[in-house]
Design a protein around this motif. Structure first.
Motif, PDB file in Angstrom:
ATOM      1  N   PHE A 107      -8.792   0.733   2.808  1.00  0.00           N
ATOM      2  CA  PHE A 107      -7.773   0.340   1.230  1.00  0.00           C
ATOM      3  C   PHE A 107      -7.888  -1.109   1.682  1.00  0.00           C
ATOM      4  CE2 PHE A 107      -7.517   4.825   3.048  1.00  0.00           C
ATOM      5  CZ  PHE A 107      -7.546   5.147   1.578  1.00  0.00           C
ATOM      6  N   ASP A 108      -8.476  -2.096   0.857  1.00  0.00           N
ATOM      7  CA  ASP A 108      -7.939  -3.577   0.573  1.00  0.00           C
ATOM      8  C   ASP A 108      -8.207  -4.526   1.780  1.00  0.00           C
ATOM      9  OD1 ASP A 108      -6.938  -5.453  -1.267  1.00  0.00           O
ATOM     10  OD2 ASP A 108      -4.838  -5.069  -0.387  1.00  0.00           O
ATOM     11  N   GLY A 111      -9.402  -1.489   8.923  1.00  0.00           N
ATOM     12  CA  GLY A 111      -9.095  -2.946   8.458  1.00  0.00           C
ATOM     13  C   GLY A 111      -7.748  -2.126   8.575  1.00  0.00           C
ATOM     14  N   ASN A 115     -11.369  -5.872  17.040  1.00  0.00           N
ATOM     15  CA  ASN A 115     -12.580  -6.973  16.099  1.00  0.00           C
ATOM     16  C   ASN A 115     -13.719  -6.536  15.100  1.00  0.00           C
ATOM     17  OD1 ASN A 115     -13.620  -9.269  14.659  1.00  0.00           O
ATOM     18  ND2 ASN A 115     -12.771 -10.578  15.724  1.00  0.00           N
ATOM     19  N   LEU A 116     -13.998  -6.377  13.791  1.00  0.00           N
ATOM     20  CA  LEU A 116     -14.812  -6.120  13.495  1.00  0.00           C
ATOM     21  C   LEU A 116     -15.998  -6.823  12.786  1.00  0.00           C
ATOM     22  CD1 LEU A 116     -12.651  -3.597  10.704  1.00  0.00           C
ATOM     23  CD2 LEU A 116     -14.462  -2.848  12.934  1.00  0.00           C
ATOM     24  N   GLN A 125     -11.928 -17.142  10.519  1.00  0.00           N
ATOM     25  CA  GLN A 125     -11.945 -16.700  11.387  1.00  0.00           C
ATOM     26  C   GLN A 125     -13.663 -17.261  11.403  1.00  0.00           C
ATOM     27  OE1 GLN A 125     -11.392 -12.096  11.788  1.00  0.00           O
ATOM     28  NE2 GLN A 125     -10.266 -12.248  10.094  1.00  0.00           N
ATOM     29  N   SER A 159       1.080  -0.942  -0.041  1.00  0.00           N
ATOM     30  CA  SER A 159      -0.095  -0.358   0.151  1.00  0.00           C
ATOM     31  C   SER A 159       0.588   0.904  -0.564  1.00  0.00           C
ATOM     32  CB  SER A 159      -0.760  -0.159   1.614  1.00  0.00           C
ATOM     33  OG  SER A 159      -0.421  -0.110   2.094  1.00  0.00           O
ATOM     34  N   ASP A 175      -8.146  -2.278  13.624  1.00  0.00           N
ATOM     35  CA  ASP A 175      -7.734  -3.806  12.636  1.00  0.00           C
ATOM     36  C   ASP A 175      -7.700  -4.586  13.973  1.00  0.00           C
ATOM     37  OD1 ASP A 175      -6.126  -3.644   9.770  1.00  0.00           O
ATOM     38  OD2 ASP A 175      -5.406  -5.395  11.439  1.00  0.00           O
ATOM     39  N   LEU A 176      -7.446  -5.130  13.524  1.00  0.00           N
ATOM     40  CA  LEU A 176      -7.602  -6.788  14.476  1.00  0.00           C
ATOM     41  C   LEU A 176      -6.408  -6.788  14.928  1.00  0.00           C
ATOM     42  CD1 LEU A 176      -8.978  -9.573  15.085  1.00  0.00           C
ATOM     43  CD2 LEU A 176      -7.959 -10.445  13.178  1.00  0.00           C
TER      44      LEU A 176
HETATM   45  C1  LIG Z   1      -5.036  -6.629   2.873  1.00  0.00           C
HETATM   46  S1  LIG Z   1      -5.314  -6.028   4.466  1.00  0.00           S
HETATM   47  C2  LIG Z   1      -4.732  -4.125   4.732  1.00  0.00           C
HETATM   48  C3  LIG Z   1      -4.555  -3.835   5.647  1.00  0.00           C
HETATM   49  C4  LIG Z   1      -4.094  -1.593   5.288  1.00  0.00           C
HETATM   50  N1  LIG Z   1      -5.141  -1.261   5.052  1.00  0.00           N
HETATM   51  C5  LIG Z   1      -3.287  -1.513   4.098  1.00  0.00           C
HETATM   52  O1  LIG Z   1      -4.005  -0.792   2.917  1.00  0.00           O
HETATM   53  O2  LIG Z   1      -1.768  -1.861   4.283  1.00  0.00           O
HETATM   54  C6  LIG Z   1      -6.413  -6.468   5.545  1.00  0.00           C
HETATM   55  C7  LIG Z   1      -6.788  -5.867   6.784  1.00  0.00           C
HETATM   56  O3  LIG Z   1      -7.628  -6.409   7.351  1.00  0.00           O
HETATM   57  C8  LIG Z   1      -7.620  -6.660   8.923  1.00  0.00           C
HETATM   58  N2  LIG Z   1      -8.568  -7.690   9.565  1.00  0.00           N
HETATM   59  C9  LIG Z   1      -8.871  -9.130   9.201  1.00  0.00           C
HETATM   60  N3  LIG Z   1      -9.911  -9.486   9.783  1.00  0.00           N
HETATM   61  C10 LIG Z   1     -10.169  -8.508  10.658  1.00  0.00           C
HETATM   62  C11 LIG Z   1     -11.138  -7.995  12.094  1.00  0.00           C
HETATM   63  N4  LIG Z   1     -12.023  -9.652  11.767  1.00  0.00           N
HETATM   64  N5  LIG Z   1     -11.136  -7.729  12.388  1.00  0.00           N
HETATM   65  C12 LIG Z   1     -10.784  -6.015  12.394  1.00  0.00           C
HETATM   66  N6  LIG Z   1      -9.475  -6.105  11.453  1.00  0.00           N
HETATM   67  C13 LIG Z   1      -9.111  -7.288  10.545  1.00  0.00           C
HETATM   68  C14 LIG Z   1      -6.104  -7.203   8.782  1.00  0.00           C
HETATM   69  O4  LIG Z   1      -5.980  -7.677   9.674  1.00  0.00           O
HETATM   70  C15 LIG Z   1      -5.562  -6.944   7.610  1.00  0.00           C
HETATM   71  O5  LIG Z   1      -4.525  -5.564   8.708  1.00  0.00           O
END
Ligand SMILES: C[S@@+](CC[C@H](N)C(=O)[O-])C[C@H]1O[C@@H](n2cnc3c(N)ncnc32)[C@H](O)[C@@H]1O
Length: 387
Positions: A279-280, A210, A260-261, A343, A177, A233-234
């Motif tokens: 973002f992603d 996230g 945790n979302l 999850q 990113s 973020d988790l």
């Molecule tokens: C593909 S990464 C993108 C990270 C960031 N937005 C970036 O662009 O660099 C997806 C993110 O979603 C978070 N994620 C996954 N499951 C989650 C959950 N249940 N609750 C909160 N965040 C979560 C992951 O820890 C990760 O940081």
């Protein structure tokens, strides 16, 4: 930048393409027919794949060890000279050079036994080349390879591979990113939403879900001191990293929380945010539909939601011409889909695609959705969503 595809009118075109394809599949029904030329062409393609896969492993090492950076602009040098300049073991450097020379990445003078990285190749392989450093993305191949045994188990028994099995995920994701979002944020991404930069200047409340290591949010917090920013973020490690970055930069208008979302549809705050971003970060959630419903609920009535997510069709046949289709389906299977399934989630996968995005965003209560593509980013679509 292309004009937005509004109201998903593109979906109808995809449906028509789908119909056309079903009438053109007679040739794959005669399974006993053997075409020798086709076999030969396939053999060549697959041997190329073996070399390309191997090159990605070595390109990742070239990036992580800094070898590409050392070679950038360096006069022709022997393996000993390159090892010395990079502080690395000569025997390993020499074997790596063999892989780079036979792949056509590095050039050799066979008499002097010296090596050089051409400027044209350096322009896509070094940290100085950011945001065009393709070696960053080569790191996904060894990252995914590191969980192959776990994935094979999942093929047999179902389930998923949890985030903590991917030791370098947040390192690589932040670099990814760092190329696709950060350098384009102010010039291309934010301008997709008319007036948002002025509102950020004036002072609004912003949430990023996230957020990973929170680099985009920290960047915006620095640019817009009148606005307030929160990232969820988790991952405890990623949030610790984001907080440390914010502290180093001296930002007073930002906070990051481990959260945790999964049940965000019910526990999101009501009508609190003017601007929400992901973002992603939709497709690998355990409960992406719930997260989107929570975003809708957390947004003020005149709020706007910007989602960057993988740009694809929702159908395999619709991705036949995707420039990085095999790479993205592989990342999806061996990371995005599996971390969601781990999850107990939906396992939407990175290639959920524009058609499914349309359905899910509509279901979440977003009545107006625009889809944009940006020329700097072949990987993602940008959705601008309003109530
Ligand atoms: C593909 S990464 C993108 C990270 C960031 N937005 C970036 O662009 O660099 C997806 C993110 O979603 C978070 N994620 C996954 N499951 C989650 C959950 N249940 N609750 C909160 N965040 C979560 C992951 O820890 C990760 O940081």
């Amino acid at each position: 930048m292309t004009s937005p595809v509004t109201d998903f009118s593109e979906l109808n075109r995809n449906r028509i393409e789908e119909k056309t394809m079903t009438t053109n599949t007679a040739h794959i029904e005669d399974v006993s027919y053997f075409d020798g030329d086709k076999a030969e062409a396939f053999e060549e393609k697959f041997v190329g794949a073996l070399n390309a896969g191997a090159l990605c492993l070595m390109a990742s090492i070239g990036h992580r060890t800094g070898l590409f950076d050392v070679l950038d602009g360096m006069a022709p040098a022997t393996s000993a000279g390159i090892a010395e300049a990079s502080g690395l073991n000569e025997r390993y450097v020499r074997e790596w050079l063999g892989s780079m020379v036979t792949s056509g990445v590095i050039e050799i003078d066979p008499v002097a036994k010296t090596y050089v990285l051409p400027a044209e190749h350096a322009s896509m392989l070094t940290r100085a080349a950011t945001p065009n450093n393709i070696a960053v993305f080569a790191q996904y191949i060894p990252l995914l390879g590191s969980v192959e045994d776990d994935i094979v188990e999942c093929f047999k028994n179902g389930g998923g591979v949890p985030y903590d099995r991917f030791h370098r995920f947040h390192d690589v994701m932040a670099e990814d990113s760092g190329q696709s979002v950060l350098p384009a944020l102010r010039e291309y991404i934010l301008p997709l939403i008319p007036g948002i930069m002025q509102r950020l200047e004036d002072g609004i409340s912003v949430m990023d879900l996230g957020c990973g290591r929170g680099r985009a949010l920290n960047m915006m917090a620095g640019w817009y001191p009148n606005s307030t920013f929160v990232g969820f973020d988790l991952s405890e490690d990623a949030i610790a990293y984001a907080r440390a970055d914010a502290e180093r930069a001296g930002h007073r208008n930002i906070s990051f929380e481990v959260r945790n979302l999964q049940s965000f549809d019910t526990d999101a705050p009501e009508a609190m945010f003017d601007f929400v971003t992901t973002f992603d970060a939709i497709h690998d959630q355990p409960n992406p539909r719930g997260m989107l419903k929570g975003i809708r609920r957390a947004m003020k009535e005149d709020g706007v939601y910007l989602a960057q997510d993988i740009n694809a069709s929702s159908h395999h046949h619709g991705d036949m011409d995707h420039p990085i289709g095999p790479l993205l389906y592989t990342i999806s299977c061996m990371h995005c889909m599996t971390v969601s399934l781990a999850q107990d989630g939906e396992g939407l996968g990175a290639m959920w695609g524009r058609e499914q995005a349309a359905e899910i965003m509509d279901e979440a209560g977003f009545g107006h959705v625009e889809v944009h593509e940006l020329s700097h980013d072949i990987q993602n679509a940008y959705y601008v969503c309003r109530a």
